[in-house]
Design an enzyme around this catalytic site. Structure first.
Site, short mmCIF file in Angstrom:
data_model
loop_
_atom_site.label_atom_id
_atom_site.label_comp_id
_atom_site.label_asym_id
_atom_site.label_seq_id
_atom_site.Cartn_x
_atom_site.Cartn_y
_atom_site.Cartn_z
N HIS A 121 -4.84 -0.92 3.85
CA HIS A 121 -4.14 -1.95 4.62
C HIS A 121 -3.25 -1.23 5.64
CE1 HIS A 121 -1.08 -5.13 5.23
NE2 HIS A 121 -1.99 -5.98 4.81
N ASP A 198 -0.89 1.75 -4.09
CA ASP A 198 -0.59 0.44 -3.51
C ASP A 198 -1.24 -0.60 -4.43
OD1 ASP A 198 -0.62 -1.96 -2.19
OD2 ASP A 198 -1.36 -1.16 -0.27
N GLN A 201 -2.78 -5.60 -4.39
CA GLN A 201 -3.91 -6.48 -4.74
C GLN A 201 -4.38 -6.27 -6.17
OE1 GLN A 201 -5.05 -8.92 -2.97
NE2 GLN A 201 -4.15 -8.48 -0.98
N LYS A 224 2.41 -12.04 -3.95
CA LYS A 224 0.97 -12.03 -4.26
C LYS A 224 0.75 -12.13 -5.77
CE LYS A 224 -0.11 -9.07 -0.32
NZ LYS A 224 -0.91 -9.84 0.63
N CYS A 362 -5.70 -7.07 8.39
CA CYS A 362 -4.77 -5.93 8.50
C CYS A 362 -5.42 -4.64 8.03
CB CYS A 362 -3.47 -6.17 7.71
SG CYS A 362 -2.54 -7.55 8.30
N1 PMP Z 1 -1.38 -3.51 0.73
C1 PMP Z 1 -2.40 -4.33 0.49
C2 PMP Z 1 -3.63 -3.79 -0.17
C3 PMP Z 1 -2.29 -5.68 0.85
O1 PMP Z 1 -3.32 -6.49 0.62
C4 PMP Z 1 -1.11 -6.14 1.47
C5 PMP Z 1 -0.96 -7.58 1.90
N2 PMP Z 1 -2.08 -8.15 2.46
C6 PMP Z 1 -0.08 -5.23 1.68
C7 PMP Z 1 -0.25 -3.93 1.30
C8 PMP Z 1 1.20 -5.66 2.34
O2 PMP Z 1 1.90 -6.54 1.53
P1 PMP Z 1 3.21 -7.28 2.09
O3 PMP Z 1 2.82 -7.90 3.39
O4 PMP Z 1 3.52 -8.28 1.03
O5 PMP Z 1 4.27 -6.25 2.23
#
Ligand code: PMP
Length: 403
Positions: A121, A198, A201, A224, A362
Site C-alpha cells: 500500500h 503491516d 488487512q 478496519k 492506493c
Molecule cells: N496498509 C494496508 C495494507 C492497507 O490496506 C491500508 C488501508 N487501505 C493501509 C496500510 C493504510 O491504513 P490507514 O489509511 O488506516 O492508515
C-alpha cells in the site's frame, strides 16, 4: 457463527441504499461498527470524558484508567509481552511514518537499504521514500509472481550489509495474498535485520501473536477492525522502541522540559505526543473484545468460505478475470471484466445497493506490475453472507449484460 444475530449487532447493515438493501463489500477500506462500539463512544463522552494522564480529579483518573486498560486489551489481543510495547497512533499510516522517521534517523545512513514488496500500500512506500531524501536510504522492492505471491527466493539475494529493515504487508489489500511473514521474519533475523509487519488487512481476519511471529514492529488501524476511525496501533519490541528517538514533540511525551535540555517520557508515552484519543482507545478495545468473543478462528473459517464461494460464483462470469490467485488468500477479490471499466462497474453495482471499491486501491506500483490501471474489489467481513455473494454475482452479470 450465528450470522442473523451478528448482523443485528451492526445497525448500518439494515439500511437501504438507492432503495435496495445495503450489501457492504468494501470492508478492506473500512469495516462497519457493532452497536457495542458505537455505544462505548457515547458512554465515554456521557460518563467519563476528561483529559488523561495529567489530572488529579476523579474523572481524569477514570478516563486514564480506561485508556490504559484499553492498551492492555490491545496487548493481549496480539499477545505482546508488555503494554509498553503498544503505542497508540492515528492509524497504520501514522505508525509506519513513525517508524520510518525514527528508525531511519537513528539507524540509517546514505545508501543503506529498506526492503519492501511490490504489493505494498502507498503507506508502506511513501514514508520510506520521504526518508530517501532525508537520510539517503534506498528502497529495494521484493518482486511478486503473476499470481500475486512474493518471490521469497529473491529475498536472500537482495539482503546485504546495507539492509537495515524489511517492511512488508501481511495481507495485500488488492490481491488478498497472505504473505509468508513467518518465513520472511526468520530469514531477516538470520541476518539480524528487523521486520515491520503491516497488519492493516490481517489483524481483523487472522489471529496474531507477535511473540510467536517474533516480528519487531507490527502496525494496524482500528477502523478496519470494527473499531473507530482515527485510531491505530504500533507494536514494537521494547528493545527497539527504547532505542528509537521520539517522532513528534509536545505534551505527554516528556519527562521534563527546559530551554536548555528536555528529557523524554518512558515507553510508550515517548511516542504519544499530545492528547491521545482516549475515547477511541476504549472503543477499539470494545471492538477487539467483540471479535475475540466471536473467535478469530471462527471468523477466519467463515470468511474463507465466503472467499471460496465468491471466487466460484464470479469465475462463472464470462470475460471476468480475478487478480490475485495466491494459494493462501484472505477474503479479498479484485477483478476486471473485459469491456467494462471498473469505475462503471462500481457505479452500476452501487445503484443495486452493492458497495465495492474501484480504482488503484492506493497501490499504484502493484497496478503497474499487473499491467492494469484499476480493479473492482469486493472485500468480505465477518458479517457478510453467501446470499450477499449471490447478489454481487447477479449484480455483476446484470452490469455485463448492459454493456
Ligand atoms: N496498509 C494496508 C495494507 C492497507 O490496506 C491500508 C488501508 N487501505 C493501509 C496500510 C493504510 O491504513 P490507514 O489509511 O488506516 O492508515
Amino acid at each position: 457463527m450465528d450470522l442473523t444475530q451478528i448482523r443485528k449487532d451492526f445497525p448500518i447493515l439494515s439500511r437501504q441504499v438507492h432503495g435496495k438493501p445495503l450489501v457492504y463489500l468494501d470492508n478492506g477500506a473500512t469495516t462497519q461498527k457493532p452497536k457495542c462500539v458505537i455505544d462505548k463512544i457515547t458512554e465515554m463522552y456521557t460518563t467519563t470524558n476528561a483529559n488523561v494522564h495529567r489530572g488529579v480529579h476523579f474523572l481524569s483518573q477514570a478516563a486514564t484508567d480506561k485508556h490504559e486498560a484499553s492498551r492492555r486489551v490491545v496487548q493481549q489481543f496480539i499477545n505482546a509481552t508488555s503494554a509498553n510495547e503498544i503505542v497508540f497512533t492515528r492509524g497504520t499510516t501514522e505508525a509506519i511514518n513513525l517508524i520510518a522517521s525514527s528508525f531511519c534517523r537513528e539507524f540509517c545512513k546514505e545508501a543503506d537499504e529498506i526492503i519492501i514488496s511490490a504489493m505494498e500500500h502507498h503507506s508502506n512506500i511513501v514514508p520510506w521514500q520521504l526518508q530517501e531524501s532525508i537520510s539517503g536510504v534506498k528502497l529495494r522492492v521484493l518482486p511478486i509472481t503473476d499470481e500475486g505471491e512474493i518471490e521469497l527466493g529473491q529475498l536472500e539475494t537482495m539482503i546485504s550489509s546495507r539492509t537495515k529493515l524489511i517492511s512488508v504487508t501481511h495481507v495485500s489489500n488488492v490481491l488478498g495474498t497472505i504473505n509468508p511473514i513467518e518465513k520472511i521474519i526468520e530469514i531477516a533475523h538470520s541476518y539480524n535485520i528487523p521486520v515491520l509487519i503491516d497488519a492493516a488487512q490481517s489483524v481483523q481476519h487472522i489471529s496474531i501473536d507477535v511473540q510467536k511471529l517474533d516480528c519487531d514492529f507490527l502496525v494496524f488501524s482500528s477502523h478496519k477492525a470494527y473499531g473507530p476511525t482515527g485510531m491505530g496501533v504500533l507494536f514494537g519490541k521494547e528493545k527497539w522502541l527504547e532505542k528509537l528517538p521520539p517522532y513528534q514533540g509536545g505534551g505527554e511525551m516528556i519527562a521534563s522540559v527546559s530551554f536548555e535540555k528536555t528529557t523524554f517520557a518512558n515507553l510508550p508515552f515517548k511516542f504519544e505526543a499530545g492528547t491521545p484519543d482516549y475515547i477511541g482507545s476504549s472503543a477499539l478495545a470494545t471492538a477487539l473484545k467483540y471479535i475475540s468473543n466471536l473467535g478469530m478462528d471462527n471468523i477466519l473459517k467463515h470468511e474463507h468460505e465466503l472467499l471460496t464461494y465468491a471466487t466460484e460464483r464470479l469465475s462463472e462470469i464470462d470475460n471476468l478475470k480475478i487478480y490475485g490467485t495466491a494459494k493462501n488468500k484472505s477474503s479479498v477479490i479484485s477483478f476486471v471484466v473485459d469491456g467494462v471499466h471498473p469505475y462503471d462497474m462500481g457505479v452500476l453495482l452501487d445503484m443495486q445497493g452493492i458497495a465495492v471499491r474501484t480504482g488503484h486501491h492506493c497501490a499504484e506500483p502493484l497496478m503497474r506490475r499487473l499491467g492494469i490501471e484499476s480493479t473492482v474489489r469486493a472485500s468480505f467481513a465477518l458479517y457478510n453472507t453467501k446470499d450477499e455473494v449471490d447478489v454481487l454475482a447477479k449484480g455483476v452479470k446484470r452490469v455485463v449484460k448492459m454493456f
